[in-house]
Design an enzyme around this catalytic site. Structure first.
Site: not given
Length: 115
Positions: A38, A41
């Site tokens: 991700c 993230c």
């Protein structure tokens, strides 16, 4: 008792340690649901480390790898990453979904944590 581990100044929680480190904490706890794949993230991780240092003992900021800890991820119906859930006295009191600038994170976490 689970061993609390830290990444920078972020506490790492797992399915096995979540209840003790998050739900029974006497301080507000922010849990960052993230995954290796991700990119957003990774974008907010530096801000979270800096905010953990700013908040010091007033708040715990924790990371939970959603891929490795599916039980907690399912329990709180986390569908998008990153998702930040703010817990006070074992209850979810706020959430932030998606990457946000540090200023927004600071303001939202302060409000949700009641600081």
């Amino acid at each position: 008792m689970p061993q609390e581990t830290t990444v920078g100044s972020l506490t790492t929680v797992t399915d096995a340690t979540f209840a003790e480190l998050v739900l029974t904490s006497d301080r507000p706890v922010v849990v960052d649901f993230w995954a290796e794949w991700c990119p957003p993230c990774k974008m907010i991780e530096k801000s979270l480390v800096e905010l953990a240092q700013e908040f010091g003992d007033r708040m715990v900021i924790a990371k939970l790898n959603s891929d490795e800890n599916p039980q907690v991820t399912r329990r709180y119906q986390v569908m998008s990453l990153p998702t930040l859930l703010v817990f006070r006295r074992g209850e979810v009191v706020g959430s932030i979904v998606g990457s946000r600038p540090k200023l927004h994170l600071r303001q939202s976490l302060t409000l949700h944590a009641g600081l």
